[in-house]
Design a protein around this motif. Structure first.
Motif, short mmCIF file in Angstrom:
data_model
loop_
_atom_site.label_atom_id
_atom_site.label_comp_id
_atom_site.label_asym_id
_atom_site.label_seq_id
_atom_site.Cartn_x
_atom_site.Cartn_y
_atom_site.Cartn_z
N ARG A 614 -53.53 -60.10 4.60
CA ARG A 614 -52.23 -59.35 4.97
C ARG A 614 -51.17 -60.09 4.48
O ARG A 614 -50.89 -61.14 4.48
CB ARG A 614 -51.93 -59.66 6.37
CG ARG A 614 -50.33 -59.06 7.24
CD ARG A 614 -50.41 -58.93 8.48
NE ARG A 614 -50.59 -60.22 9.14
CZ ARG A 614 -50.63 -60.31 10.83
NH1 ARG A 614 -50.80 -59.54 11.03
NH2 ARG A 614 -50.53 -62.23 10.76
N TYR A 617 -45.82 -57.37 3.00
CA TYR A 617 -44.78 -56.42 3.41
C TYR A 617 -45.63 -55.40 3.81
O TYR A 617 -45.99 -54.28 3.65
CB TYR A 617 -44.94 -55.87 1.62
CG TYR A 617 -43.99 -56.71 0.85
CD1 TYR A 617 -42.26 -56.06 1.29
CD2 TYR A 617 -43.96 -57.66 0.11
CE1 TYR A 617 -41.79 -57.14 0.51
CE2 TYR A 617 -42.75 -58.37 -0.64
CZ TYR A 617 -42.23 -57.94 -0.87
OH TYR A 617 -40.85 -59.00 -1.29
N ALA A 618 -46.75 -56.52 4.48
CA ALA A 618 -47.88 -55.46 5.13
C ALA A 618 -46.70 -55.17 6.50
O ALA A 618 -45.78 -55.07 6.81
CB ALA A 618 -48.74 -56.17 6.17
N LEU A 619 -47.10 -53.26 6.84
CA LEU A 619 -46.21 -52.67 7.86
C LEU A 619 -46.38 -53.05 9.15
O LEU A 619 -45.54 -53.03 10.30
CB LEU A 619 -46.81 -51.18 7.21
CG LEU A 619 -46.69 -50.70 6.06
CD1 LEU A 619 -46.73 -49.03 6.62
CD2 LEU A 619 -45.42 -49.97 6.01
N THR A 620 -47.59 -53.48 10.21
CA THR A 620 -48.16 -53.34 11.08
C THR A 620 -48.28 -55.28 10.81
O THR A 620 -48.73 -55.37 9.86
CB THR A 620 -48.20 -52.77 11.54
OG1 THR A 620 -49.92 -52.91 11.56
CG2 THR A 620 -47.67 -51.83 11.55
N GLU A 621 -48.51 -55.73 12.14
CA GLU A 621 -49.21 -56.78 12.59
C GLU A 621 -50.60 -56.95 12.42
O GLU A 621 -51.28 -58.24 12.49
CB GLU A 621 -49.38 -57.12 13.96
CG GLU A 621 -47.81 -58.12 14.07
CD GLU A 621 -47.51 -58.75 15.25
OE1 GLU A 621 -48.32 -58.58 16.00
OE2 GLU A 621 -46.33 -59.72 15.42
N ASP A 623 -51.84 -54.68 9.58
CA ASP A 623 -52.34 -54.01 8.75
C ASP A 623 -53.01 -55.32 7.84
O ASP A 623 -52.17 -55.57 7.25
CB ASP A 623 -51.14 -53.33 8.63
CG ASP A 623 -51.03 -52.92 6.31
OD1 ASP A 623 -52.42 -52.46 6.87
OD2 ASP A 623 -49.93 -52.69 6.18
N ARG A 625 -56.17 -56.09 5.60
CA ARG A 625 -56.66 -55.27 4.12
C ARG A 625 -58.56 -56.50 3.19
O ARG A 625 -57.86 -57.03 4.13
CB ARG A 625 -56.29 -54.66 3.25
CG ARG A 625 -54.40 -53.83 3.31
CD ARG A 625 -54.42 -53.79 2.27
NE ARG A 625 -52.88 -52.57 2.44
CZ ARG A 625 -52.42 -51.82 2.01
NH1 ARG A 625 -52.39 -52.05 0.76
NH2 ARG A 625 -50.77 -51.17 2.94
N GLN A 706 -41.40 -52.22 -7.15
CA GLN A 706 -42.13 -52.47 -6.29
C GLN A 706 -41.99 -54.66 -5.81
O GLN A 706 -42.61 -54.58 -6.72
CB GLN A 706 -43.08 -52.00 -5.56
CG GLN A 706 -43.29 -50.59 -5.11
CD GLN A 706 -42.31 -49.99 -4.19
OE1 GLN A 706 -41.77 -50.34 -2.57
NE2 GLN A 706 -41.60 -49.00 -4.60
N GLN A 708 -44.01 -56.69 -4.02
CA GLN A 708 -44.66 -56.77 -4.65
C GLN A 708 -45.21 -57.65 -6.15
O GLN A 708 -46.21 -58.27 -6.23
CB GLN A 708 -46.20 -56.30 -3.53
CG GLN A 708 -46.60 -55.16 -4.42
CD GLN A 708 -45.39 -53.91 -3.50
OE1 GLN A 708 -44.34 -54.41 -3.11
NE2 GLN A 708 -46.11 -52.99 -3.19
#
Length: 986
Positions: A614, A617-621, A623, A625, A706, A708
């Motif tokens: 994670r 810039y993860a949208l939610t806790e 999120d 991958r 962006q 990242q």
């Protein structure tokens, strides 16, 4: 300030003594006195609770104030309060303490300082004018006068009182020096300025002579230059601190704050005054770090770093309490205080110095009685703790704690009979049973008790003050024994299990069975969903077993006399446990080395591990991958791997989960956050384009990279451009990474009379950071038009999609090659309600020249709309198309369908039925098309348009867990409201 009190003196052992030493309830506070005070007096409060009531004295600078012996025109005592009439600075400024005393001892209050506040006037000399060119920065010096207290607020008067200057992005008033800073001077800044100083504690303000600011006309750009730089700062724990940073420059610089070594500022941080101030609220030790402010404008970047240290005033960790001890006994008094720097500990007894560190008494005497105060102090403050120590002597008495009258003991067990009279000094003990006499301590111990040990026991206590005795009767009962013990068991998740436990016990007693899991007593009331105690014997029933129920179960059979235990292990087979100790051991620019510890396999061999990441810039806790690893596949024996394909200069955290035959287990606790090393950027801006504007403006646009892909700090862009027929490129550096356009003004860029339609320019944009330059984008041709488009789009057509949306098409403007047609940048679509809106307030959408259709949104239902399309370029907007008229659809119903459901007895099937929404052909709601049912893990089904009345459907529920069920209608005007319920499969 906190207080406790201690006294030591000879007292009887009974509770008749009600006296106690002084305990402060109110202590004096620091005072700032001003000569302008209307009362002309100072009142310092002091109140203590004691029995008998205390007497009060006061000290100034360690000298006692003679309040009783000599009359004094300034000092008087009201209760415990000290009143100073007509105070004078030379006589009455200083440090005061209140002394409270009674027969049990003396205590001293915390120190209170009396200081005389003042604020001098500014000098009468005229201030020199400040002359500066427009665009340059300016500094107006305040030079504040002497004052006390030193904490004041600074403001600046503009031209006349009370017109105060309002700070903004260009103008800043330092609350440290009072100086006024203007980052770039504009013509409107010219005028007269006066520095206003206000002392809130004494309620007085003064202002300086006016300083003329003269601006001369010359507009140039100047690089960012930090002129206000916060110094190394020490803040107190749990207090607030403000750091200042301000820069001169044209354009006005943008201030960015960072915490060195961290990706974010502390959660309590707040930036104000357009970036000039960083406020840290409720400062904690973890906020201690280096902080950096960076000033950025299009000409330059300037930065400054300094350190914030966090220290703390003393705070008690271990303090002293009122204590009563026997004469001749040992005693230790100690107190521990936390603070930074570490506090110094010292002691007072009855108001006088009595040592430091720890107080030890090897043999207490009555002279050791008194009020003891422990004092902890460091640079930030001082705290007091006080307590009363009493030394007592008395004959033994069993009045409050006699030997138990009736005693029970188990056969073959241990029996302890306690004898705890109140006595000082410590008595000698003698035990008797019938004619048997034994010498023991305060308890009588019987090992492997039998019926022969039953009888009457008497404890005799004796010291040099007297003697006393107490008697109890002992009865021996049958011992409790486990007859059926629980056995080790292995079950699958979701199954049910019974753990046996039975015991034999004395029939005259009651027995209770207590179950615990890993030494935690099971609460059957709160955990009724999984645990049930069968009252026949002590059988434990565990229902719907989960992984958390695994462990050692202990059955305790307990009577009032004794207890016995038996244990068994319950193993639960299921999903693997989360791995532990996930940590990063090596950090690189695009990869890290991750290490973890294997978790429990829960009875099934672990097949492999999966690493998830994670980033910042993860949208939610949640999120997370799946990460790319080396090796690609991680088998069940893996405890480390390289995580690859990461972004450089990116904050990451990692977690790991295991997989066995039952599926994926719970993920581990995330690792600590780390940041990969920086690297040269490799991504170029996209959608590079632009257009020519008016008066020689060349506007270059691009889609920013962006975050990242920044790959490092100090990220920015280099814009390169040139006329199509020239060789040399022009370059411009952009330091703001969020910038998406650059405007270059040059009169030579205007379209010349010999240009056919437009002038062409080649443009490209590349990235850079502190590590180096990235690649350029592909070169793009942009055009500088001669005039606005002369033709309009044709055949505009629209179609409603729902009650709030529509689609619109048109035939684009074509280049006829006649020389009359102008270059097109795009199209403007405008729409409004024909009878209810005005055209100037219409909604507008801009579409690129490559497209000839778009979607219109945020329309009102059942409304008559007009639609217009125009072509535009950098010179302006062309003529409008013919108006297209359309009607939006009616809105869907505002209520959801009624729904009912039934779960089968087995819990494996769900039956659902609902009632359709009735349709009114003459109403304002749109026609129903179908109904859609959503069931998590199962899918969805839609009913035909012609179905009315009741509808019925069933779903399988094969798994234990939570399910969601939704029913909603689909109408011509769009989706209707959802009817949602939650279910639980058995």
């Amino acid at each position: 300030m906190y207080g406790w009190n201690v006294l030591v003196q000879f007292k009887p052992c009974s509770n008749d003594a009600t006296g106690y030493g002084p305990i402060f309830e109110e202590e004096p506070l620091d005072i700032v006195y001003t000569k302008e005070s209307p009362d002309r007096l100072i009142s310092m409060n002091c109140r203590a609770r004691a029995n008998p009531a205390p007497t009060y004295r006061w000290r100034r600078d360690n000298w006692e104030i003679k309040l009783m012996e000599l009359p004094n025109e300034h000092y008087s005592l009201v209760g415990g309060n000290l009143i100073i009439n007509n105070p004078e600075e030379k006589k009455h400024a200083g440090t005061y303490v209140c002394v409270a005393k009674n027969v049990y001892g003396t205590v001293i209050s915390k120190e209170a300082k009396v200081k005389f506040g003042y604020l001098e006037e500014f000098p009468d000399e005229e201030r020199d004018p400040v002359t500066v060119k427009e665009g340059q920065g300016a500094v107006l010096l305040c030079a504040p006068p002497k004052r006390w207290p030193t904490e004041v607020t600074f403001r600046w008067i503009y031209n006349e009182f009370p017109v105060f200057l309002h700070p903004d992005k260009r103008r800043f008033v330092s609350q440290s020096t009072g100086n006024l800073y203007i980052s770039k001077v504009e013509a409107s800044d010219a005028g007269n300025y006066s520095c206003y100083v206000f002392n809130p504690q004494i309620g007085k303000g003064v202002y300086s002579k006016f300083i003329p600011l003269i601006s001369t006309e010359e507009k140039k750009r100047y690089k960012a230059d930090l002129v206000v730089k916060f110094p190394d700062t020490t803040a107190m724990l749990n207090y607030n601190v403000t750091l200042e940073c301000f820069a001169l420059g044209n354009p006005a610089p943008h201030i960015v704050w960072r915490k060195i070594g961290a990706t974010d500022l502390p959660a309590s941080a707040q930036v104000s005054m357009s970036g000039a101030l960083l406020h840290l609220y409720n400062v904690q030790y973890e906020d201690s770090a280096g902080y950096e402010c960076e000033a950025i404008n299009q000409k330059w970047q300037d930065w400054h770093q300094a350190w914030l240290y966090v220290e703390a005033a003393p705070e008690w960790a271990v303090t002293i309490n009122n204590t009563q001890k026997d004469v001749g006994s040992e005693h230790t008094m100690s107190c521990v205080a936390n603070g930074k720097p570490g506090p110094y500990i010292r002691w007072l007894k009855d108001g006088y110095s009595y040592g430091k560190g720890e107080l030890k008494f090897s043999s207490l005497t009555f002279e050791d009685s008194g009020m003891y105060q422990c004092i902890a102090e460091n640079y930030w403050g001082i705290i007091y703790a006080s307590a009363e120590l009493r030394v007592i002597a008395c004959a033994p008495t069993f009045e409050l704690n006699p030997v138990k009258k009736y005693l029970l003991g188990a056969n073959n067990g241990r029996v302890v009979i306690e004898c705890k009279p109140r006595a000082a000094p410590r008595p000698r003990f003698t035990w008797t049973k019938g004619k048997e006499v034994s010498l023991w301590e305060f308890y009588f111990n019987i090992l492997n008790a039998t019926r022969n040990d039953e009888g009457v026991y008497t404890c005799l206590a004796e010291n040099d003050r007297g003697k006393a005795n107490s008697t109890g009767t002992l009865t021996i009962t049958e011992a409790t024994q486990i007859t059926v013990a629980p056995e080790d068991t292995q079950v699958m998740v979701g199954e049910e299990v019974h753990l046996q436990c039975q015991a034999s016990f004395d029939p005259s007693l009651d027995i209770t069975f207590i179950w615990s899991l890993d030494f935690r007593v099971i609460d059957f009331y709160l955990e009724w969903k999984h645990y049930e105690r069968i009252m026949v014997g002590g059988i434990l029933k565990i229902m719907n077993v989960q992984l958390r129920h695994e462990g050692r179960y202990t059955c305790t059979a307990q009577t009032v006399v004794d207890n016995v235990t038996a244990s068994a292990d319950l193993k639960v087979k299921g999903l693997p446990a989360p791995p532990g100790g996930v940590r990063v051991e090596e950090i690189r620019d695009t990869s890290v080395k991750l290490v973890w510890n294997r978790g429990a396999d829960h009875g099934s061999l672990i097949l492999g591990y999966t690493i998830q990441t994670r980033d910042f810039y993860a949208l939610t806790e949640v999120d997370w991958r799946d990460a790319s690893t080396s090796p690609t596949a991680l088998d069940g024996m893996s405890v480390m791997a390289d995580v690859v394909d990461l972004y450089p200069w990116m904050e990451y955290e990692f977690r790991v989960y295991a997989t066995n035959e039952f599926g994926d287990g719970e993920a581990s606790i995330p690792s600590m956050k780390i940041k990969t090393w920086d690297a040269v950027p490799v991504v170029a801006p996209t959608n590079v384009g632009g257009y020519g504007g008016k008066d020689g403006e060349l506007i270059i646009t691009w889609t920013p990279v962006q975050p990242q892909y920044f790959y490092g700090k100090k990220f920015g862009y280099v814009v390169a451009f040139k006329p199509h027929d020239e060789v040399d490129w022009w370059y411009e550096t952009i330091s703001d990474p969020e910038t998406r356009r650059y405007v270059h003004r040059d009169a030579s860029f205007r379209v010349k009379s010999n240009d056919f339609q437009v002038r062409e320019f080649q443009v490209k944009v590349k990235t850079f950071n502190s590590k180096g330059d990235g690649p350029y984008s592909l070169s793009t041709t942009i055009y500088y038009p001669r005039d606005v488009p002369s033709e309009s789009p044709t055949d505009v057509y629209s179609r409603p999609v729902s009650s709030h949306e529509a689609l619109v098409w048109w035939i684009p403007v074509m280049d006829t090659g006649t020389g009359l047609q102008q270059y097109i940048d795009g199209y403007q679509v405008k729409y409004w309600r024909k009878y209810d809106d005005t055209e100037p307030g219409a909604n507008r959408i801009f579409v690129p020249a490559s497209m000839n259709q778009t979607r219109l949104e945020n329309m009102l239902p059942d409304s008559h709309y007009l639609i217009e399309v125009r072509a535009y370029n950098g010179a302006g907007v062309g003529p409008p198309s013919e108006h297209c008229e359309m009607f939006t659809k009616r809105a869907p119903p505002s209520v959801a369908p009624q729904m009912w459901r039934y779960i089968s007895y087995s819990g494996k099937w769900l039956y659902v039925w609902w009632h359709h929404i009735s349709y009114d052909w003459f109403g304002n709601e749109s026609f129903p098309l179908y109904y859609k049912v959503m069931f998590r893990k199962t899918g969805y089904i839609t009913g035909p348009i012609y179905m009315t009345g009741w509808h019925f459907i069933d779903f399988p529920m094969p798994q234990v867990g939570d399910y969601e069920l939704e029913v909603r209608g689909r109408y011509e005007g769009g989706d209707g409201p959802i009817r949602k319920i939650r279910l639980q499969g058995k």
